[in-house]
Scaffold this motif. Structure first.
Motif, mmCIF file in Angstrom:
data_model
loop_
_atom_site.group_PDB
_atom_site.id
_atom_site.type_symbol
_atom_site.label_atom_id
_atom_site.label_comp_id
_atom_site.label_asym_id
_atom_site.label_seq_id
_atom_site.Cartn_x
_atom_site.Cartn_y
_atom_site.Cartn_z
ATOM 1 N N ALA A 78 42.067 -19.932 -9.754
ATOM 2 C CA ALA A 78 42.440 -21.229 -9.297
ATOM 3 C C ALA A 78 43.152 -21.154 -7.868
ATOM 4 O O ALA A 78 43.310 -22.224 -7.074
ATOM 5 C CB ALA A 78 43.579 -21.629 -10.452
ATOM 6 N N ARG A 83 42.517 -25.841 -8.643
ATOM 7 C CA ARG A 83 42.903 -26.084 -10.036
ATOM 8 C C ARG A 83 41.559 -26.715 -10.650
ATOM 9 O O ARG A 83 41.302 -26.518 -11.767
ATOM 10 C CB ARG A 83 44.076 -26.538 -9.965
ATOM 11 N N MET A 127 46.890 -22.668 -16.028
ATOM 12 C CA MET A 127 46.333 -23.629 -15.202
ATOM 13 C C MET A 127 46.851 -25.311 -15.410
ATOM 14 O O MET A 127 47.171 -25.946 -14.287
ATOM 15 C CB MET A 127 44.936 -23.556 -14.932
ATOM 16 N N PHE A 131 48.715 -27.469 -12.683
ATOM 17 C CA PHE A 131 48.109 -28.456 -12.059
ATOM 18 C C PHE A 131 48.918 -29.717 -12.316
ATOM 19 O O PHE A 131 49.152 -30.695 -11.468
ATOM 20 C CB PHE A 131 46.665 -28.589 -12.710
ATOM 21 N N GLY A 392 49.699 -20.188 -9.008
ATOM 22 C CA GLY A 392 48.255 -19.797 -9.800
ATOM 23 C C GLY A 392 48.618 -18.434 -10.324
ATOM 24 O O GLY A 392 48.586 -18.125 -11.768
#
Length: 478
Positions: A78, A83, A127, A131, A392
């Motif tokens: 990511a 992402r 993630m 995000f 990330g």
């Protein structure tokens, strides 16, 4: 004025669509981890996969080991590829692995596909919260990120309900567990198509030098003035990260980043040492151990899923009202006391017809504290700790440790239950719970009511080396 209100509604609607699309990852996470709870008793039968306590633990924990690795790989991918693209790839893996588990002809194949499914679960667990945190306005960040936890427990609850329906109506069908597992593929389709329409994180775009694209995304989710202000804050924060090109483990050698990483790992481990997933994965077996029959345990276990949904719904509301650290302290105290009561009750009511109902009531109490206070804060704080270029990887490392502890508990719980019994197993969790409360009290920082950029400046000042500590913090940071 009406035009501004209309635009704000458009921004909010777009954010809501993004949030729903991304949190299909949480729904998959929940269903894939919860479905094994009801599938194991049928999968274990001699004419099916003929599982022993050892292979039962392997089937359950292979997903957890995969999730540990997936959280780490997902974070790195990511940071490199974005992402959005990473989550889309995870949706495809979810779909393929779900089909593989449902058609597995033997234990080795089942373990292999459960491991692959775990890679997707782990990647999404690290993630999706990051995000959402990068897209959310400061005042909505807590609720938006916590929405993923809400979808996780919705997925687990759905798994328990479907397990009970299929387990009762198709109990005589040898392959009922296959029907339970194949349903995992459906939310993967929603995640894939939902993320195709979602934008990339503006903070990731800015970190990759794509300022124009980042500002364009910001203006789609904020009003123009706020977008400009926030974009400037992001640019200023990135100036402090000019020495970071591609995120790597060596970047965490800086004192303040090393401290944040250790705190994040600690918060992740504390989440799992509550023993929550011993209940979420083996709730049916725990209720059987306390005296329920298989069908009764499957139905009774729905109560655990329902209280988890109600608890996180309460946590969604509470996270906007209460400080993160206080929520965590209350939650951990409640879970530890609940586990103590389960351990004591299993001794006092041993052999009694009341024991299964007492245990069920106390697991419900435990999950109310866990899902209402502890779980929402865990994912939120981990998503808030790290600067944009390392978010990330940092989140991935923390979630890696969360899944490793989860793996150890998932692998050993059936053997602990068969060797030292219900009371001995939960007394061990109580002892660890006391240590966890002490860790949070001493080390966990408060992250509410600050933008991600303000948090970065604050952590640099608080945990940095002598030169960094002498820098003047941003206004409003204490």
């Amino acid at each position: 004025m009406s035009s501004q209100v209309s635009k704000q509604r458009d921004h909010n609607s777009y954010l809501r669509i993004i949030m729903i699309s991304a949190t299909f990852g949480g729904l998959l996470f929940g269903y894939d981890t919860g479905v094994i709870n009801g599938a194991l008793p049928f999968m274990s039968k001699p004419d099916q996969l003929n599982l022993t306590p050892w292979t039962e633990g392997l089937v359950t924990s292979s997903l957890l080991l995969g999730a540990a690795i997936g959280s780490l790989l997902g974070g790195r991918l990511a940071d490199r590829y974005g992402r959005r693209k990473t989550i889309i790839a995870l949706a495809l893996l979810f779909f393929a692995a779900a089909l593989g588990t449902s058609f597995a002809p033997n234990v080795p194949v089942m373990i292999a596909f459960r491991f692959l499914l775990g890679l997707a679960v782990g990647g999404s667990s690290s993630m999706v919260p990051a995000f959402l945190a990068e897209l959310a306005p400061t005042e909505k960040r807590g609720r938006m990120v916590t929405q993923n936890e809400f979808m996780i427990v919705i997925g687990q609850f759905a798994a328990y309900v479907i397990n009970a329906i299929l387990g009762v109506t198709l109990a005589d069908s040898g392959h009922v567990w296959r029907y339970m597992l194949i349903i995992c593929a459906i939310p993967a389709i929603g995640l894939f198509f939902g993320m195709l329409k979602a934008p990339e994180s503006p903070r990731w775009l800015a970190a990759k030098g794509k300022g124009n694209e980042a500002l364009h995304v910001m203006k789609k989710i904020r009003d123009a003035k706020q977008a400009e202000i926030e974009f400037k804050e992001i640019q200023e924060a990135l100036k402090g990260e000019t020495n970071i090109d591609k995120a790597s483990f060596s970047d965490f050698s800086a004192p303040w980043l090393k401290r944040l990483l250790l705190i994040g790992i600690g918060v992740a481990i504390v989440n799992q040492t509550t023993g929550v997933n011993s209940i979420m994965y083996y709730g049916t077996q725990i209720l059987q151990e306390s005296g329920f029959g298989t069908k009764a345990a499957l139905i009774a276990n729905i109560a655990n899923g329902l209280i988890a949904v109600i608890g996180v719904g309460f946590g969604l509301w509470l996270v906007g009202k209460m400080k993160r650290r206080l929520m965590y302290m209350i939650g951990l105290s409640g879970t530890t006391v609940s586990l103590l009561l389960i351990a004591v009750s299993s001794m006092v009511f041993e052999g009694s017809a009341a024991l299964p109902y007492v245990v069920l009531s106390l697991t419900i109490l435990f999950l109310a504290f866990m899902q209402g206070f502890v779980a929402p804060v865990t994912w939120l704080v981990i998503a808030e700790l790290f600067p944009a270029k390392l978010r990330g990887l940092g989140s991935g490392i923390c979630i890696f440790f969360l899944w490793i502890v989860n793996f150890i508990i998932g692998l050993t719980f059936p053997m602990l239950l068969s060797s030292i019994g219900l009371s001995g197993t939960f007394f061990a969790f109580v002892a660890i719970g006391v240590l966890a409360v002490g860790f949070v009290f001493k080390y966990m920082p408060e992250t509410s009511d600050r933008t991600l950029e303000e948090l970065e400046e604050y952590f640099r000042a608080k945990y940095g080396d002598d030169n960094e500590k002498n820098e003047k913090p941003m206004a409003g940071i204490r």
